[in-house]
Design an enzyme around this catalytic site. Structure first.
Site, PDB file in Angstrom:
ATOM      1  N   ASP A 193     -20.428   6.690 -34.054  1.00 39.49           N
ATOM      2  CA  ASP A 193     -21.686   7.358 -33.718  1.00 39.49           C
ATOM      3  C   ASP A 193     -21.819   8.650 -34.524  1.00 39.49           C
ATOM      4  OD1 ASP A 193     -23.118   5.798 -32.009  1.00 39.49           O
ATOM      5  OD2 ASP A 193     -22.457   6.772 -30.174  1.00 39.49           O
ATOM      6  N   PRO A 223      -7.692   4.576 -33.271  1.00 36.51           N
ATOM      7  CA  PRO A 223      -7.446   4.345 -31.846  1.00 36.51           C
ATOM      8  C   PRO A 223      -8.504   4.871 -30.892  1.00 36.51           C
ATOM      9  CG  PRO A 223      -6.133   6.184 -32.610  1.00 36.51           C
ATOM     10  CD  PRO A 223      -6.818   5.627 -33.820  1.00 36.51           C
ATOM     11  N   ASP A 274      -6.326  -1.023 -36.497  1.00 32.27           N
ATOM     12  CA  ASP A 274      -6.210  -1.509 -37.871  1.00 32.27           C
ATOM     13  C   ASP A 274      -6.726  -2.945 -37.941  1.00 32.27           C
ATOM     14  OD1 ASP A 274      -4.632  -1.024 -40.649  1.00 32.27           O
ATOM     15  OD2 ASP A 274      -4.464  -3.116 -40.011  1.00 32.27           O
ATOM     16  N   LYS A 306      -6.442 -17.628 -21.672  1.00 35.73           N
ATOM     17  CA  LYS A 306      -6.457 -17.743 -23.130  1.00 35.73           C
ATOM     18  C   LYS A 306      -5.858 -19.047 -23.632  1.00 35.73           C
ATOM     19  CE  LYS A 306      -2.051 -15.316 -23.746  1.00 35.73           C
ATOM     20  NZ  LYS A 306      -1.318 -16.466 -24.279  1.00 35.73           N
ATOM     21  N   THR A 343      -3.237   2.849 -36.022  1.00 35.26           N
ATOM     22  CA  THR A 343      -3.084   1.931 -34.897  1.00 35.26           C
ATOM     23  C   THR A 343      -3.078   2.681 -33.565  1.00 35.26           C
ATOM     24  OG1 THR A 343      -0.683   2.050 -35.002  1.00 35.26           O
ATOM     25  CG2 THR A 343      -1.743   0.295 -36.285  1.00 35.26           C
ATOM     26  N   ALA A 344      -3.378   1.937 -32.504  1.00 34.65           N
ATOM     27  CA  ALA A 344      -3.342   2.522 -31.163  1.00 34.65           C
ATOM     28  C   ALA A 344      -1.950   3.038 -30.830  1.00 34.65           C
ATOM     29  CB  ALA A 344      -3.788   1.484 -30.138  1.00 34.65           C
TER      30      ALA A 344
END
Length: 245
Positions: free
Chosen positions: A53, A16, A112, A75, A139-140
């Protein structure tokens, strides 16, 4: 081209946002890669690339994949669908060139790889042609409810994961038919999400979290949030487990 001579594709979940939430397997996948591919908006590196990083070996070839559009076109518009489909076709072709040359390509995926991730669009185009491995990521939503110390479901509770981009009436219906919810893809959909929570009688339970687990993360009960400004990396948590002591 035989399977033995082909390169290997690795979908790498970066989690996340907090680099310390990368898995050991994800770090090993980065060490094994010859090419690092990642999605980003034109002119930016993307959050997934920022997470890794300091973990990349010298000489690693980088392959940024820049979205042709993000929110400039709806969208559901045919122009958006055409451009984004062409983008994923071209991105898969660019990755395939390296795989055909025998290189190992790691594709970064925020959260993910198999959960609302752009990686999936390349996976379905390449998985039948090359050896593929997917490294799951935190996951977030998991990162956010852990950061908040918020128990989300227990016992027979049902958890619904809802995209904030869906129609308002559908949000209301699904919020009313679940004990707990995670509303993702918030951004400029926050006013609609707030109205849906009010209609479902769940605004007072909702917690707004932005940039969860990142250095500049913040959270507030949604009912106390005075504006409707929300960054891309934000979500709303609606906990279940009403009978907790």
């Amino acid at each position: 081209m035989s399977a033995a001579s082909a390169g290997r594709l690795i979908g790498v979940g970066t989690g996340p946002g907090d680099p310390e939430l990368l898995t050991l397997k994800a770090v090993r996948a980065l060490e094994a890669a010859d090419v690092l591919a990642y999605f980003a908006k034109e002119g930016r590196r993307g959050n997934g690339r920022a997470v890794v990083d300091g973990l990349l070996k010298p000489g690693l070839l980088e392959l940024p994949l820049y979205y042709p559009v993000t929110v400039e076109i709806d969208k559901d518009h045919d122009d958006y669908k055409s451009q984004i489909t062409g983008f994923y076709d071209a991105s898969a072709a660019a990755v395939a060139e390296h795989l055909e040359a025998g290189r190992t390509v790691a594709i970064l995926s925020e959260g993910d790889p198999m959960f609302y991730g752009s990686y999936m669009h390349l996976h379905v185009r390449l998985a039948g042609r090359f050896p593929v491995e997917v490294v799951p990521g935190i996951t977030a939503m998991s990162g956010c409810w852990s950061l908040a110390g918020l128990p989300i479901v227990q016992g027979d509770d049902v958890l619904s994961v809802l995209p904030g981009t869906m129609a308002e009436d559908q949000l209301v219906r699904r919020l009313g038919d679940t004990e707990a919810a995670v509303i993702m893809k918030v951004g400029r959909n926050l006013p609609k999400i707030r109205r849906a929570l009010v209609a479902a009688g769940k605004l007072d339970q909702a917690l707004y979290v932005e940039r969860g687990t990142m250095a500049n993360s913040a959270m507030i009960p949604l009912a106390e949030k005075a504006d409707d400004v929300a960054p891309y990396f934000s979500l709303v948590l609606v906990p279940g487990w009403k009978g907790r002591p």
